[in-house]
Design a protein around this motif. Structure first.
Motif, short mmCIF file in Angstrom:
data_model
loop_
_atom_site.label_atom_id
_atom_site.label_comp_id
_atom_site.label_asym_id
_atom_site.label_seq_id
_atom_site.Cartn_x
_atom_site.Cartn_y
_atom_site.Cartn_z
N LEU A 284 0.82 -1.20 0.00
CA LEU A 284 0.00 0.00 0.00
C LEU A 284 0.86 1.26 0.00
N THR A 285 0.49 2.21 -0.85
CA THR A 285 1.05 3.56 -0.79
C THR A 285 -0.04 4.47 -0.27
N ILE A 286 0.26 5.14 0.84
CA ILE A 286 -0.72 5.99 1.54
C ILE A 286 -0.27 7.44 1.41
N ALA A 287 -1.12 8.28 0.84
CA ALA A 287 -0.81 9.71 0.68
C ALA A 287 -1.42 10.49 1.85
N LEU A 288 -0.58 11.25 2.54
CA LEU A 288 -1.03 12.08 3.65
C LEU A 288 -0.75 13.54 3.36
N PRO A 289 -1.59 14.45 3.88
CA PRO A 289 -1.42 15.86 3.57
C PRO A 289 -0.40 16.56 4.46
N LYS A 290 0.39 17.42 3.85
CA LYS A 290 1.23 18.32 4.62
C LYS A 290 0.35 19.24 5.45
N GLY A 291 0.94 19.83 6.50
CA GLY A 291 0.22 20.86 7.23
C GLY A 291 -0.56 20.33 8.41
N LYS A 292 -1.63 21.04 8.76
CA LYS A 292 -2.32 20.81 10.02
C LYS A 292 -3.03 19.47 10.10
N LEU A 293 -3.34 18.84 8.97
CA LEU A 293 -4.03 17.55 9.01
C LEU A 293 -3.07 16.38 9.23
N LEU A 294 -1.77 16.61 9.07
CA LEU A 294 -0.83 15.50 9.13
C LEU A 294 -0.79 14.85 10.51
N THR A 295 -0.76 15.66 11.56
CA THR A 295 -0.67 15.11 12.91
C THR A 295 -1.85 14.20 13.22
N ASP A 296 -3.06 14.66 12.92
CA ASP A 296 -4.24 13.84 13.18
C ASP A 296 -4.25 12.59 12.30
N SER A 297 -3.78 12.73 11.07
CA SER A 297 -3.73 11.57 10.16
C SER A 297 -2.81 10.49 10.71
N LEU A 298 -1.64 10.90 11.17
CA LEU A 298 -0.68 9.95 11.72
C LEU A 298 -1.21 9.32 13.00
N GLU A 299 -1.94 10.10 13.78
CA GLU A 299 -2.48 9.58 15.04
C GLU A 299 -3.48 8.46 14.80
N VAL A 300 -4.40 8.66 13.86
CA VAL A 300 -5.41 7.61 13.63
C VAL A 300 -4.79 6.40 12.95
N LEU A 301 -3.80 6.61 12.10
CA LEU A 301 -3.12 5.46 11.49
C LEU A 301 -2.39 4.64 12.55
N THR A 302 -1.75 5.33 13.48
CA THR A 302 -1.06 4.63 14.56
C THR A 302 -2.04 3.82 15.39
N GLN A 303 -3.20 4.41 15.70
CA GLN A 303 -4.22 3.69 16.46
C GLN A 303 -4.74 2.48 15.68
N ALA A 304 -4.68 2.57 14.35
CA ALA A 304 -5.13 1.45 13.51
C ALA A 304 -4.04 0.39 13.32
N GLY A 305 -2.91 0.58 13.99
CA GLY A 305 -1.85 -0.42 13.94
C GLY A 305 -0.79 -0.20 12.89
N VAL A 306 -0.80 0.97 12.24
CA VAL A 306 0.23 1.29 11.24
C VAL A 306 1.36 2.03 11.96
N GLU A 307 2.53 1.42 12.01
CA GLU A 307 3.67 2.01 12.69
C GLU A 307 4.27 3.11 11.81
#
Length: 220
Positions: free
Chosen positions: A6-29
């Motif tokens: 999987l290639t996952i595209a995440l946004p720069k800026g203010k949404l990145l922190t929340d995006s990484l947080e939910v991915l981590t909670q979903a088990g993505v290191e």
């Protein structure tokens, strides 16, 4: 590289922190992923995945063309870019609202129901980053506007007679008030969405669906 990579595209800026947080909670290191780094591509060891960091407005393009299998993107960007992608899930963070706003001294008269009479804005100029959203909103009301595309400092346009009104996204409304602008009509609410490339969603359905369901449980 496996067929499930999987290639996952995440946004720069203010949404990145929340995006990484939910991915981590979903088990993505993804602890190594940081906007502070100059890197834009982060392989995730042992996860059969990688994260790419993109400008938010580019994410629908990366996903549509298959450079990313899935991506996190604001609904505002999704509507404006109008790319052929599958919208899988409302991630419920990054909340903002689209509104029409005008200088406080020029607001239209109110109708009996208390809303502003937007009909007086027919064929007027609207400054916005979101020309598609603005035109569609007024089109549904049987009106035409003249969009003026700007990339920043939208609130300035009515103050210097570049446009009669603006369409922009707001969260608290503070910037509008500081520039003596008044919201005259809500358009829609927007949050961050999980999107997928349509071919990847079919070919990698099990992998993408498994992640989607984990994220669904997290954001409930």
């Amino acid at each position: 590289m496996s067929n499930d990579f999987l290639t996952i595209a995440l946004p720069k800026g203010k949404l990145l922190t929340d995006s990484l947080e939910v991915l981590t909670q979903a088990g993505v290191e993804c602890s190594e992923v940081s906007e502070e780094s100059r890197k834009l591509l982060f392989p995730l060891d042992g996860a059969e995945a990688q994260i790419i960091i993109c400008r938010p407005t580019d994410i629908p393009t990366y996903v549509e063309h298959g450079a990313a299998d899935i991506g996190f993107v604001g609904k505002d960007t999704l509507l404006e870019e109008n790319k052929d992608v599958a919208e899988l899930l409302d991630l419920k963070f990054g909340y903002c609202r689209f509104v029409v706003a005008m200088p406080e001294e020029n607001v239209p008269p109110r109708l009996p129901n208390g809303t502003f009479d937007l009909s007086v804005l027919n064929h007027q100029r609207v400054a916005t980053k979101f020309t598609r959203v603005a035109e569609e909103f007024f089109r549904q009301k049987g009106m035409q506007v003249v969009p003026i595309k700007l990339h920043g400092n939208i609130e300035l346009a009515p103050r210097v007679n570049l446009a009669e009104m603006i369409v922009d996204i707001v969260s608290t409304g503070t910037t509008l008030r500081q520039n003596h602008l008044v919201e005259v009509a809500p358009i829609l609410e927007a949050t961050t969405r999980l999107i997928a490339n349509r071919v990847a969603y079919r070919m990698k359905y099990q992998r993408i669906n498994e992640l989607t369901e984990k994220l669904r449980e997290i954001v409930k």
